[in-house]
Design a protein around this motif. Structure first.
Motif, PDB file in Angstrom:
ATOM      1  N   ARG A 203       0.853  -1.181   0.000  1.00 57.84           N
ATOM      2  CA  ARG A 203       0.000   0.000   0.000  1.00 57.84           C
ATOM      3  C   ARG A 203       0.892   1.236   0.000  1.00 57.84           C
ATOM      4  O   ARG A 203       2.017   1.199   0.513  1.00 57.84           O
ATOM      5  N   TYR A 204       0.371   2.323  -0.576  1.00 54.23           N
ATOM      6  CA  TYR A 204       1.207   3.486  -0.847  1.00 54.23           C
ATOM      7  C   TYR A 204       0.657   4.773  -0.246  1.00 54.23           C
ATOM      8  O   TYR A 204      -0.543   4.901   0.021  1.00 54.23           O
ATOM      9  N   VAL A 205       1.574   5.722  -0.069  1.00 52.41           N
ATOM     10  CA  VAL A 205       1.220   7.071   0.338  1.00 52.41           C
ATOM     11  C   VAL A 205       2.140   8.025  -0.422  1.00 52.41           C
ATOM     12  O   VAL A 205       3.220   7.625  -0.868  1.00 52.41           O
ATOM     13  N   SER A 206       1.708   9.267  -0.566  1.00 47.17           N
ATOM     14  CA  SER A 206       2.485  10.239  -1.337  1.00 47.17           C
ATOM     15  C   SER A 206       2.644  11.547  -0.572  1.00 47.17           C
ATOM     16  O   SER A 206       1.757  11.945   0.189  1.00 47.17           O
ATOM     17  N   VAL A 207       3.777  12.188  -0.800  1.00 46.94           N
ATOM     18  CA  VAL A 207       4.034  13.529  -0.274  1.00 46.94           C
ATOM     19  C   VAL A 207       4.362  14.420  -1.461  1.00 46.94           C
ATOM     20  O   VAL A 207       5.335  14.156  -2.191  1.00 46.94           O
ATOM     21  N   LEU A 208       3.571  15.445  -1.674  1.00 46.10           N
ATOM     22  CA  LEU A 208       3.807  16.389  -2.760  1.00 46.10           C
ATOM     23  C   LEU A 208       4.685  17.526  -2.252  1.00 46.10           C
ATOM     24  O   LEU A 208       4.525  17.989  -1.121  1.00 46.10           O
ATOM     25  N   THR A 209       5.594  17.987  -3.096  1.00 50.29           N
ATOM     26  CA  THR A 209       6.515  19.026  -2.655  1.00 50.29           C
ATOM     27  C   THR A 209       7.043  19.835  -3.836  1.00 50.29           C
ATOM     28  O   THR A 209       6.948  19.398  -4.993  1.00 50.29           O
ATOM     29  N   ASP A 210       7.601  21.011  -3.521  1.00 49.41           N
ATOM     30  CA  ASP A 210       8.313  21.789  -4.531  1.00 49.41           C
ATOM     31  C   ASP A 210       9.821  21.664  -4.348  1.00 49.41           C
ATOM     32  O   ASP A 210      10.592  22.354  -5.019  1.00 49.41           O
ATOM     33  N   MET A 211      10.251  20.779  -3.462  1.00 51.33           N
ATOM     34  CA  MET A 211      11.677  20.520  -3.269  1.00 51.33           C
ATOM     35  C   MET A 211      12.233  19.849  -4.526  1.00 51.33           C
ATOM     36  O   MET A 211      11.676  18.856  -4.996  1.00 51.33           O
ATOM     37  N   PRO A 212      13.310  20.368  -5.099  1.00 54.10           N
ATOM     38  CA  PRO A 212      13.827  19.826  -6.378  1.00 54.10           C
ATOM     39  C   PRO A 212      14.595  18.526  -6.196  1.00 54.10           C
ATOM     40  O   PRO A 212      15.804  18.432  -6.432  1.00 54.10           O
ATOM     41  N   LEU A 213      13.886  17.487  -5.808  1.00 53.63           N
ATOM     42  CA  LEU A 213      14.497  16.182  -5.584  1.00 53.63           C
ATOM     43  C   LEU A 213      14.830  15.504  -6.908  1.00 53.63           C
ATOM     44  O   LEU A 213      14.074  15.639  -7.887  1.00 53.63           O
ATOM     45  N   PRO A 214      15.916  14.740  -6.969  1.00 54.05           N
ATOM     46  CA  PRO A 214      16.173  13.923  -8.166  1.00 54.05           C
ATOM     47  C   PRO A 214      15.027  12.936  -8.368  1.00 54.05           C
ATOM     48  O   PRO A 214      14.639  12.226  -7.439  1.00 54.05           O
ATOM     49  N   ALA A 215      14.459  12.922  -9.556  1.00 53.59           N
ATOM     50  CA  ALA A 215      13.297  12.070  -9.830  1.00 53.59           C
ATOM     51  C   ALA A 215      13.717  10.759 -10.480  1.00 53.59           C
ATOM     52  O   ALA A 215      14.755  10.663 -11.136  1.00 53.59           O
ATOM     53  N   ASP A 216      12.890   9.751 -10.286  1.00 54.37           N
ATOM     54  CA  ASP A 216      13.099   8.451 -10.912  1.00 54.37           C
ATOM     55  C   ASP A 216      12.349   8.391 -12.245  1.00 54.37           C
ATOM     56  O   ASP A 216      11.492   9.237 -12.528  1.00 54.37           O
ATOM     57  N   ASN A 217      12.657   7.384 -13.022  1.00 55.01           N
ATOM     58  CA  ASN A 217      12.000   7.203 -14.313  1.00 55.01           C
ATOM     59  C   ASN A 217      10.994   6.059 -14.243  1.00 55.01           C
ATOM     60  O   ASN A 217      11.230   5.055 -13.573  1.00 55.01           O
TER      61      ASN A 217
END
Length: 223
Positions: free
Chosen positions: A147-161
């Motif tokens: 099961r999943y949860v999400s945190v939305l942010t404007d922090m410029p984190l390296p993203a996955d593909n």
């Protein structure tokens, strides 16, 4: 302000019990899903997606309907996920960035049935798996038993593909589905039939919630 890195956040999530962690690029995802943030507001460019695995022993006890033990594990896993998301959002906020912890399983519309945002779409964009025939996110190691949860942010984190996968020759969930809602492809999934069966399950003793667990059990991944 505290310095915060992706590594710090991954470590924090793992300490809270998360078994999977990924980051989605929301700007890229919104090209395909323009209304992705319609129910949460704009200004977010990344989504951290964390997953907690459901207990195998509990899933093993499911035959063709949810059990009271599954209901309890489902509910407590959601609580664990929400606690994790709040901790991550707080850490990001202390670093000077905006962050919104999106509840793991909060329904804000019944017709159609919607949450604030789709964790499975975010999870797919974060490289955590593909959307399977069962209309759930399928992790390569844990299948649909997360099961999943999400945190939305404007922090410029390296993203996955995102990863281009599918269910291949596996059809285990098709025969197991008590609603006969799962077909050959994702496009064949019958959401109305699934929801009708979930509504039926709400009347089972000690359940009272739109849950099932059957296709989750039959999609164990590689572990």
């Amino acid at each position: 302000m505290q310095t915060v890195t992706r590594s710090d956040l991954e470590k924090l999530a793992a300490e809270q019990g998360a078994r999977v962690f990924g980051v989605a690029d929301l700007d890229m995802l919104r090209k395909d899903v323009p209304d992705l943030l319609a129910r949460v507001g704009d200004g977010y460019t990344r989504a951290i997606v964390c997953g907690v695995r459901l207990q195998k022993a509990v899933l093993d006890g499911i035959a063709d309907a949810p059990t009271p033990l599954y209901f309890h594990n489902y509910r407590q896993t959601n609580y664990q996920l929400d606690t994790t998301a709040l901790a991550l959002a707080d850490r990001i906020q202390e670093g000077g960035w905006h962050a919104l912890a999106v509840p793991a399983s909060q329904v804000i519309s019944r017709d159609p049935m919607l949450g604030h945002i789709s964790h499975k779409l975010l999870g797919r964009a974060a490289g955590l798996g593909h959307i399977g025939r069962n209309n759930l996110l399928v992790h390569p190691r844990y299948g649909s038993q997360v099961r999943y949860v999400s945190v939305l942010t404007d922090m410029p984190l390296p993203a996955d593909n995102s990863v281009d996968r599918d269910c291949g020759s596996c059809h285990a969930c098709v025969a197991a589905c008590p609603a006969r809602a799962i077909g050959e492809s994702r496009a064949d999934f019958n959401l109305a039939a699934c929801y009708s069966k979930l509504t039926e399950f709400t009347h089972l003793p000690f359940i009272g919630q739109h849950i099932c667990g059957v296709c989750v059990k039959t999609c164990p991944g590689q572990s």
